[in-house]
Scaffold this motif. Structure first.
Motif, PDB file in Angstrom:
ATOM      1  N   PHE A 199      16.600   5.022 -24.038  1.00  0.00           N
ATOM      2  CA  PHE A 199      17.505   4.356 -24.968  1.00  0.00           C
ATOM      3  C   PHE A 199      17.377   4.983 -26.353  1.00  0.00           C
ATOM      4  N   GLY A 200      18.387   4.747 -27.166  1.00  0.00           N
ATOM      5  CA  GLY A 200      18.415   5.345 -28.484  1.00  0.00           C
ATOM      6  C   GLY A 200      19.304   6.582 -28.488  1.00  0.00           C
ATOM      7  N   SER A 201      19.167   7.376 -29.522  1.00  0.00           N
ATOM      8  CA  SER A 201      19.990   8.574 -29.657  1.00  0.00           C
ATOM      9  C   SER A 201      19.101   9.806 -29.695  1.00  0.00           C
ATOM     10  N   ASP A 202      19.677  10.942 -29.330  1.00  0.00           N
ATOM     11  CA  ASP A 202      18.940  12.194 -29.375  1.00  0.00           C
ATOM     12  C   ASP A 202      18.667  12.587 -30.827  1.00  0.00           C
ATOM     13  N   ASP A 203      17.456  13.056 -31.065  1.00  0.00           N
ATOM     14  CA  ASP A 203      17.080  13.535 -32.392  1.00  0.00           C
ATOM     15  C   ASP A 203      16.447  14.910 -32.209  1.00  0.00           C
ATOM     16  N   ASP A 204      17.311  15.887 -31.957  1.00  0.00           N
ATOM     17  CA  ASP A 204      16.811  17.191 -31.554  1.00  0.00           C
ATOM     18  C   ASP A 204      17.178  18.314 -32.512  1.00  0.00           C
ATOM     19  N   ASP A 205      17.541  17.969 -33.762  1.00  0.00           N
ATOM     20  CA  ASP A 205      17.912  19.005 -34.721  1.00  0.00           C
ATOM     21  C   ASP A 205      16.763  19.977 -34.965  1.00  0.00           C
ATOM     22  N   LEU A 206      15.553  19.445 -35.107  1.00  0.00           N
ATOM     23  CA  LEU A 206      14.399  20.306 -35.326  1.00  0.00           C
ATOM     24  C   LEU A 206      14.167  21.223 -34.127  1.00  0.00           C
ATOM     25  N   TYR A 207      14.323  20.665 -32.937  1.00  0.00           N
ATOM     26  CA  TYR A 207      14.098  21.459 -31.732  1.00  0.00           C
ATOM     27  C   TYR A 207      15.130  22.571 -31.612  1.00  0.00           C
ATOM     28  N   ARG A 208      16.374  22.241 -31.793  1.00  0.00           N
ATOM     29  CA  ARG A 208      17.440  23.225 -31.611  1.00  0.00           C
ATOM     30  C   ARG A 208      17.386  24.329 -32.663  1.00  0.00           C
ATOM     31  N   SER A 209      16.822  24.028 -33.827  1.00  0.00           N
ATOM     32  CA  SER A 209      16.796  25.018 -34.907  1.00  0.00           C
ATOM     33  C   SER A 209      15.481  25.790 -34.965  1.00  0.00           C
ATOM     34  N   ASN A 210      14.580  25.543 -34.029  1.00  0.00           N
ATOM     35  CA  ASN A 210      13.281  26.236 -34.046  1.00  0.00           C
ATOM     36  C   ASN A 210      13.007  26.870 -32.695  1.00  0.00           C
ATOM     37  N   ILE A 211      13.308  28.172 -32.600  1.00  0.00           N
ATOM     38  CA  ILE A 211      13.037  28.859 -31.339  1.00  0.00           C
ATOM     39  C   ILE A 211      11.568  29.198 -31.196  1.00  0.00           C
ATOM     40  N   GLN A 212      10.789  29.031 -32.278  1.00  0.00           N
ATOM     41  CA  GLN A 212       9.366  29.361 -32.210  1.00  0.00           C
ATOM     42  C   GLN A 212       8.531  28.219 -31.631  1.00  0.00           C
ATOM     43  N   VAL A 213       9.133  27.410 -30.810  1.00  0.00           N
ATOM     44  CA  VAL A 213       8.377  26.366 -30.105  1.00  0.00           C
ATOM     45  C   VAL A 213       8.434  26.607 -28.605  1.00  0.00           C
ATOM     46  N   ALA A 214       8.743  27.834 -28.211  1.00  0.00           N
ATOM     47  CA  ALA A 214       8.765  28.159 -26.784  1.00  0.00           C
ATOM     48  C   ALA A 214       7.403  27.950 -26.148  1.00  0.00           C
ATOM     49  N   ASP A 215       6.329  28.036 -26.953  1.00  0.00           N
ATOM     50  CA  ASP A 215       4.993  27.783 -26.420  1.00  0.00           C
ATOM     51  C   ASP A 215       4.863  26.334 -25.955  1.00  0.00           C
ATOM     52  N   LEU A 216       5.522  25.415 -26.664  1.00  0.00           N
ATOM     53  CA  LEU A 216       5.481  24.014 -26.246  1.00  0.00           C
ATOM     54  C   LEU A 216       6.294  23.806 -24.975  1.00  0.00           C
ATOM     55  N   ASN A 217       7.452  24.481 -24.882  1.00  0.00           N
ATOM     56  CA  ASN A 217       8.211  24.447 -23.632  1.00  0.00           C
ATOM     57  C   ASN A 217       7.361  24.957 -22.474  1.00  0.00           C
ATOM     58  N   MET A 218       6.646  26.039 -22.721  1.00  0.00           N
ATOM     59  CA  MET A 218       5.827  26.625 -21.664  1.00  0.00           C
ATOM     60  C   MET A 218       4.712  25.663 -21.252  1.00  0.00           C
ATOM     61  N   LEU A 219       4.069  25.026 -22.236  1.00  0.00           N
ATOM     62  CA  LEU A 219       3.004  24.076 -21.917  1.00  0.00           C
ATOM     63  C   LEU A 219       3.551  22.903 -21.116  1.00  0.00           C
ATOM     64  N   ALA A 220       4.713  22.395 -21.509  1.00  0.00           N
ATOM     65  CA  ALA A 220       5.318  21.290 -20.762  1.00  0.00           C
ATOM     66  C   ALA A 220       5.579  21.691 -19.322  1.00  0.00           C
ATOM     67  N   GLY A 221       6.119  22.895 -19.122  1.00  0.00           N
ATOM     68  CA  GLY A 221       6.394  23.374 -17.771  1.00  0.00           C
ATOM     69  C   GLY A 221       5.130  23.589 -16.965  1.00  0.00           C
ATOM     70  N   VAL A 222       4.104  24.154 -17.598  1.00  0.00           N
ATOM     71  CA  VAL A 222       2.837  24.403 -16.903  1.00  0.00           C
ATOM     72  C   VAL A 222       2.171  23.095 -16.495  1.00  0.00           C
ATOM     73  N   LEU A 223       2.116  22.124 -17.411  1.00  0.00           N
ATOM     74  CA  LEU A 223       1.507  20.834 -17.082  1.00  0.00           C
ATOM     75  C   LEU A 223       2.275  20.135 -15.965  1.00  0.00           C
ATOM     76  N   ALA A 224       3.598  20.270 -15.980  1.00  0.00           N
ATOM     77  CA  ALA A 224       4.410  19.654 -14.927  1.00  0.00           C
ATOM     78  C   ALA A 224       4.112  20.279 -13.570  1.00  0.00           C
ATOM     79  N   ILE A 225       3.982  21.596 -13.518  1.00  0.00           N
ATOM     80  CA  ILE A 225       3.697  22.279 -12.257  1.00  0.00           C
ATOM     81  C   ILE A 225       2.292  21.943 -11.765  1.00  0.00           C
ATOM     82  N   ILE A 226       1.332  21.865 -12.664  1.00  0.00           N
ATOM     83  CA  ILE A 226      -0.033  21.491 -12.261  1.00  0.00           C
ATOM     84  C   ILE A 226      -0.028  20.094 -11.644  1.00  0.00           C
ATOM     85  N   GLN A 227       0.686  19.181 -12.276  1.00  0.00           N
ATOM     86  CA  GLN A 227       0.777  17.819 -11.729  1.00  0.00           C
ATOM     87  C   GLN A 227       1.440  17.836 -10.358  1.00  0.00           C
TER      88      GLN A 227
END
Length: 259
Positions: A199-227
């Motif tokens: 519920f609520g609204s998307d607040d992704d302006d910071l995410y969309r404007s910062n491509i230097q957070v691919a490491d966080l995307n990678m960590l999220a994907g890695v943790l998901a696969i480990i689980q």
């Protein structure tokens, strides 16, 4: 090199091996075929082929799952290329392909069972999920989650929802990575503790404007696969946590909602 010693070559067996285009010789060398067999078979869907979903695909296509369904209706843009594993060629980016078609072509070089669906899930195309055994939810839209999570529960499907959030503090970013698991045996925590934002609204302006957070995307994907591999019995799991949070400012991982 001694004359009686044959040179070593790392040329893979070109014969298909299960769902792979070429043989997974590493399993043979490590003698863990019986362990890796826990990952074999079935159909897994990845909903969302952005920064996190692409990492999930990159790792999942190296497992012996029979089919990998990728679902995303968006076309590739430059900011996507900066978040994805590997390096997208300029000519590929210039063609503006659907994300899933691009990934099916690239990862089809390794895995035979990748099927792209260049569309967003909606009530009229839910048949895509009919033969699915497990789902990775990697979307950045609350509206999409609000529609999808109840549908997966209704279908009695196990799934992992992976996402991240950013806040700005004193001109520095604070990143939060979240991985939440839901199975037929454990669903209450998702709603009772509001583990997945529905519920609520998307607040992704910071995410969309910062491509230097691919490491966080990678960590999220890695943790998901480990689980996922823990659920399949590949990795031993002594904690059986169903909700994991990592925060960059404290550099710590917090595990909650143990089964």
């Amino acid at each position: 090199m001694p004359a009686d010693r044959e040179p070593e070559h790392n040329i893979p067996d070109t014969e298909p091996s299960g769902p792979f285009v070429y043989a997974d010789t590493g399993i043979i060398r490590a003698d863990i075929g019986h362990v890796a067999a826990s990952l074999a078979g079935g159909t897994v869907a990845i909903v969302g082929a952005g920064g996190t979903g692409s990492v999930v695909l990159d790792l999942l296509c190296k497992t012996p799952v029979n089919r990998i369904i990728i679902i995303d209706g968006d076309r590739a843009e430059a900011h996507n290329a900066f978040r994805w594993p590997g390096a997208m060629a300029l000519e590929d980016l210039s063609d503006s392909p659907f994300k899933v078609d691009y990934f099916a072509r690239v990862y089809g070089r390794m895995h035979l069972g990748i099927e792209p669906f260049p569309e967003h899930l909606q009530p009229g195309n839910l048949a895509i999920l009919d033969d699915v055994d497990f789902v990775f939810v990697c979307v950045d839209s609350i509206d999409a989650r609000r529609f999808l999570i109840p549908e997966l529960e209704k279908r009695n499907l196990a799934f992992i929802d992976a996402g991240l959030g950013l806040t700005l503090s004193d001109d520095q970013l604070i990143g939060l990575v979240r991985v939440t698991t839901s199975t037929p045996a454990a669903r209450a925590h998702v709603h009772d503790k509001t583990r997945i934002p529905l519920f609520g609204s998307d607040d992704d302006d910071l995410y969309r404007s910062n491509i230097q957070v691919a490491d966080l995307n990678m960590l999220a994907g890695v943790l998901a696969i480990i689980q996922y591999k823990q659920l399949r019995g590949f990795y031993h799991d002594s904690e059986a946590e169903y909700h994991t949070i990592y925060a960059t400012d404290g550099n710590c991982i917090i595990n909650q909602d143990r089964l």
